[in-house]
Design a protein around this motif. Sequence first.
Motif, PDB file in Angstrom:
ATOM      1  N   GLU A  21      23.400  50.360  15.256  1.00 14.99           N
ATOM      2  CA  GLU A  21      23.106  51.554  16.044  1.00 14.99           C
ATOM      3  C   GLU A  21      21.644  51.959  15.903  1.00 14.99           C
ATOM      4  N   TYR A  56      29.224  58.371  24.039  1.00 14.19           N
ATOM      5  CA  TYR A  56      30.000  58.870  22.908  1.00 14.19           C
ATOM      6  C   TYR A  56      30.066  60.394  22.994  1.00 14.19           C
ATOM      7  N   GLU A 110      38.147  53.810  21.944  1.00 15.05           N
ATOM      8  CA  GLU A 110      37.050  53.071  21.339  1.00 15.05           C
ATOM      9  C   GLU A 110      36.664  51.908  22.247  1.00 15.05           C
ATOM     10  N   SER A 136      34.522  54.177  16.994  1.00 15.34           N
ATOM     11  CA  SER A 136      34.085  55.564  16.949  1.00 15.34           C
ATOM     12  C   SER A 136      33.921  55.983  15.488  1.00 15.34           C
ATOM     13  N   SER A 137      33.044  56.966  15.279  1.00 15.59           N
ATOM     14  CA  SER A 137      32.869  57.535  13.956  1.00 15.59           C
ATOM     15  C   SER A 137      32.976  59.043  14.072  1.00 15.59           C
ATOM     16  N   LYS A 138      32.865  59.749  12.938  1.00 12.76           N
ATOM     17  CA  LYS A 138      32.987  61.201  12.971  1.00 12.76           C
ATOM     18  C   LYS A 138      31.889  61.832  13.827  1.00 12.76           C
ATOM     19  N   SER A 139      30.704  61.224  13.836  1.00 11.57           N
ATOM     20  CA  SER A 139      29.598  61.795  14.592  1.00 11.57           C
ATOM     21  C   SER A 139      29.488  61.233  15.999  1.00 11.57           C
ATOM     22  N   GLU A 140      30.127  60.096  16.253  1.00  7.55           N
ATOM     23  CA  GLU A 140      30.032  59.460  17.565  1.00  7.55           C
ATOM     24  C   GLU A 140      31.419  59.025  18.011  1.00  7.55           C
TER      25      GLU A 140
END
Length: 322
Positions: free
Chosen positions: A211, A189, A142, A163-167
């Motif tokens: 974002e 990402y 991250e 970070s996320s699930k999509s990025e």
Amino acid sequence: MTDASPEPRPIDDPHVKDQVEDATARLDFNVEAIEPVTLSGPPALMERDLMSPYIWQEADGRYGIMVRAVTKPGEPLTDTGIIWGGWSSDGRSFAMLDQPVIVPGPDDHDAGGVEDPTVVRLDDGSYVVYYSGVLADHAHGELSYAAGPAIDQLTKSGVVLASSKSEGNTKEATVDHAADGRWRLFYEYAADQASRVGLAIGANATGPWGEQPTPFMPREDSWDNWHLSTGPLLIDDAATPVMFYNGATHDARWRIGWVAFDRDYGRVVDRGIEPLITPPPVDDRSATDIAFAASVVVENGQIWLYYSLEDRRLSRALIRRS
């Protein structure tokens, strides 16, 4: 996410792709010369390969550097990187400090390695250094940062963009204080088994960040048709900032290209068709085939683009705008 920031579009939103494809060519860049960038320092640094050279110029004319030092292929992988700093009078040969400036741990978010430094010099003279923090598994990370009054007096401040699930795997920061007074944070990402470039806006150099829509996408039937990663910004013309970005095909053969934005980074206004910098040819097709841009310095009207080759050595190119 801040209230003033629009909701991010999904990466497959056709409006994002159309925004790039409608760009009209007006700019061009060419390479006039290429020079090696050399470091001298302690054995703990010199026995490693070098990547991600972030170079900037101080008010007194000195050049600063932060660089990611990695273990050589075939050696035990103790970490994915350590960040070293140093100084130069000519921007080409750097004397490095005796000790690294950012090391892995002790917190979990960067216990596995520290990578890809990006230096921001604030108005009060202090430094903010963005870096990619890698977990102990050496596979996930991250975007993090450290700050302090000198490059050898930095204090870690943790994750700056999670970070996320999509990025996933936020990394490779590029930061600019834009013409509208707000800060822009570009970052790499992971999505759809590829690297992408994201964008966030904040009121300060350290966020918090909201974002934004994906700024540009891969192009079909091109040298950058699969992977994209952030590169440095050329901002000597505030009306048309230019990113020297990194792009690759599915087999991760990275080259350096460029993309131009409007003043507020709201849309793409131009994009180079061919790569600006390609690695020298190699006899072994399986060898590392990477040129990766990390920083740019403008001095006396000359544009110097700093990059790494083969994930092991450093170079700079004199770039001419036409």
